[in-house]
Design an enzyme around this catalytic site. Structure first.
Site, PDB file in Angstrom:
ATOM      1  N   CYS A 285       0.836  -1.196   0.000  1.00 39.26           N
ATOM      2  CA  CYS A 285       0.000   0.000   0.000  1.00 39.26           C
ATOM      3  C   CYS A 285       0.880   1.257   0.000  1.00 39.26           C
ATOM      4  CB  CYS A 285      -0.990  -0.033   1.158  1.00 39.26           C
ATOM      5  SG  CYS A 285      -2.383   1.102   0.911  1.00 39.26           S
TER       6      CYS A 285
ATOM      7  N   HIS B 289      -3.716  -5.190   1.243  1.00 39.70           N
ATOM      8  CA  HIS B 289      -3.455  -5.616   2.614  1.00 39.70           C
ATOM      9  C   HIS B 289      -3.964  -7.049   2.781  1.00 39.70           C
ATOM     10  CE1 HIS B 289      -2.374  -1.609   3.968  1.00 39.70           C
ATOM     11  NE2 HIS B 289      -3.480  -1.127   3.450  1.00 39.70           N
TER      12      HIS B 289
END
Length: 499
Positions: A338, A422
């Site tokens: 991310c 994630h």
């Protein structure tokens, strides 16, 4: 039955989240349909529900303990601190504003109504709702606009159990002081105490517990021992020492250990991504804040961050940018997740979080990042190394990949990998395949354990929390509070009463 209970704490990190999860798991075992609830959470660790709502990761963990699907009503207000003294406000799973502390106070009356509606909705659909407070109920400077502690307890008529961390010391003083600072109206909802993180023989505490009852007129409802190795979803940076002081979870299957250094950026978010690596036998996970702490790493991880551009500047100030680049130049693995993936890009155009416009990234992946006003919240499913991979996305940055090889939604170039997903490493087959590739690149004789199951390990930890409540709390008293509310007629305790 439509019972409820609020678990408050004398301080942040007193153990509210794990006690709430433990009560949820204990109730689930009794056949009770139970749900967790936290009216307002300040956390950089978040989760995306199946319908695309963002909530605190701790509430998702508590939902798992309760055997319930996570939903926005379980955490109607989520604050995500940024890099400029402001926070993103997420309401019912969607970002609505960026505010400072004083601006946020003006929103609280409306947010309390939303929280009360969500709590009422959960209570209508469940037998019991176990609520978690935030910080301390005795933050008297914030009481007039409180929506998570006594403000919620009074408005929803909830009994309150206060958790104190005895490992820090001063637990009896903090419990008495918490009660003494509250108004008579608020004190009427405080029903008892839970002493948490105790080491040793609980009989040594009895004189203190007796005096606590004498001066507060509220009983201790249990002494909970210190539990190690839980690795549960941490809520904020106060939990990082426990999250990362883990070593390995067992001996390696091969002759070598894989050393993983995770860069601890200041605005670290969703560091739960590292849990699956940390519980893998033979994998040693450590935080790194200095270049030399990357020197002997087999894998360097740049994790998520709430402020990509600001934390990239911090990386450069510390000299960690050069250390990461040198690591990759030696052909050693680097993984960005991310915000960490965004840092690895050639350029980052950010008119949203930092409002800095275009800045240079580390240039280790053939990617360009452009921040969108709309946040991406998704639960993607894909494939990697021939394995099915489930993940979740929480980001403003949109990546344009200009080369390399596809890797989940990101890319792989040389010894550098990046993805916005994630939770990808929680997928056992994918994690093992990735670690085998890391071992091959580094020349380590490391073999992932074939039977490590991250989901099963997490369930075992939640069961330990259920055992904690069942074996060490006064569950009969908890039942009475859940079913009957706060005891009536408890005396008001003025400040200075013990003397």
């Amino acid at each position: 039955m439509s019972g409820a209970l609020l678990v408050a704490g004398t301080t942040s990190d007193a153990g509210k989240s794990v006690v709430t999860a433990g009560i949820c798991r204990w109730l689930k075992r009794q056949g009770v349909k139970v749900a967790p609830f936290k009216a307002q959470n300040m956390s950089l660790n978040s989760f995306v529900t199946l319908d695309g709502a963002e909530i605190g990761r701790a509430q998702a963990m508590q939902a798992a303990a309760a055997g319930a699907l996570p939903e926005a009503a379980m955490n109607p207000v989520l604050l995500k601190p940024g890099g400029d003294g402001r926070s993103q406000v997420v309401v019912l799973g969607k970002p609505v504003a960026e505010v400072g502390a004083l601006d946020y106070r003006d929103r609280k009356p409306a947010l309390l109504r939303i929280a009360l509606d969500c709590l009422a909705d959960l209570r209508s659909r469940h037998d019991v709702v176990i609520c978690e407070g935030a910080g301390s109920p005795a933050e008297i400077n914030l009481r007039d606009r409180d929506i998570a502690n006594m403000g919620l307890a009074v408005a929803a008529d909830l009994p309150v159990v206060v958790v104190g961390d005895i490992d820090r010391g001063g637990v009896f003083a903090s419990m008495f002081g918490t009660l003494a600072l509250l108004s008579a109206e608020d004190q009427a909802h405080i029903a008892g105490w839970l002493v948490n993180k105790f080491r040793g023989d609980a009989r040594l505490l009895q004189p203190g517990l007796d005096m606590l009852l004498q001066v507060t007129h509220r009983p201790a409802l249990g002494v909970l021992p210190m539990l190690s190795g839980l690795w549960l979803d941490a809520e904020d940076s106060l939990d990082l020492a426990g999250v990362m002081a883990r070593g390995t979870s067992g001996p390696p299957a091969g002759s070598d250990v894989l050393r993983v250094s995770v860069v601890r950026v200041p605005r670290l978010s969703n560091f739960t991504d590292i849990d699956a690596l940390a519980q893998e036998p033979g994998v040693l996970v450590r935080w790194a804040t200095r270049p030399e702490e990357l020197a002997d790493a087999d894998l360097v991880v740049l994790p998520g961050t709430r402020a990509t551009v600001a934390d990239l500047a911090w990386l450069r100030d510390q000299g960690l940018d050069r250390a990461v680049a040198e690591h990759a130049a030696r052909g050693l693995p680097v993984l960005g997740v991310c915000g960490g993936y965004q840092m690895l890009a050639r350029t980052i155009d950010d008119p949203v979080e930092s409002k800095r416009g275009e800045v240079d990234g580390l240039g280790l992946l053939p990617v360009r990042i452009a921040f969108a006003q709309e946040k991406t919240l998704a639960r993607p499913v894909g494939e990697g190394y021939g394995e099915v991979v489930h993940g979740y996305e929480i980001h403003h940055g949109v990546a344009t990949v200009e080369g390399g090889e596809p890797w989940l939604d990101g890319c792989h170039a040389g010894s550098v990998w990046g993805t916005t997903w994630h939770g990808a490493l929680e997928n056992d087959g994918f994690r093992r395949a990735f670690l085998r590739e890391v071992a091959a690149v580094t020349g380590r004789d490391f073999v992932p354990a074939p039977d490590t199951c991250f989901a099963a390990a997490r369930e075992e930890r939640l069961d330990r929390l259920g055992d904690l409540i069942a074996e060490h709390a006064d569950t009969d008293a908890l039942w009475r509070l859940i079913e009957g509310g706060a005891p009536q007629g408890l005396p008001f305790v003025p400040p200075g009463a013990p003397s």
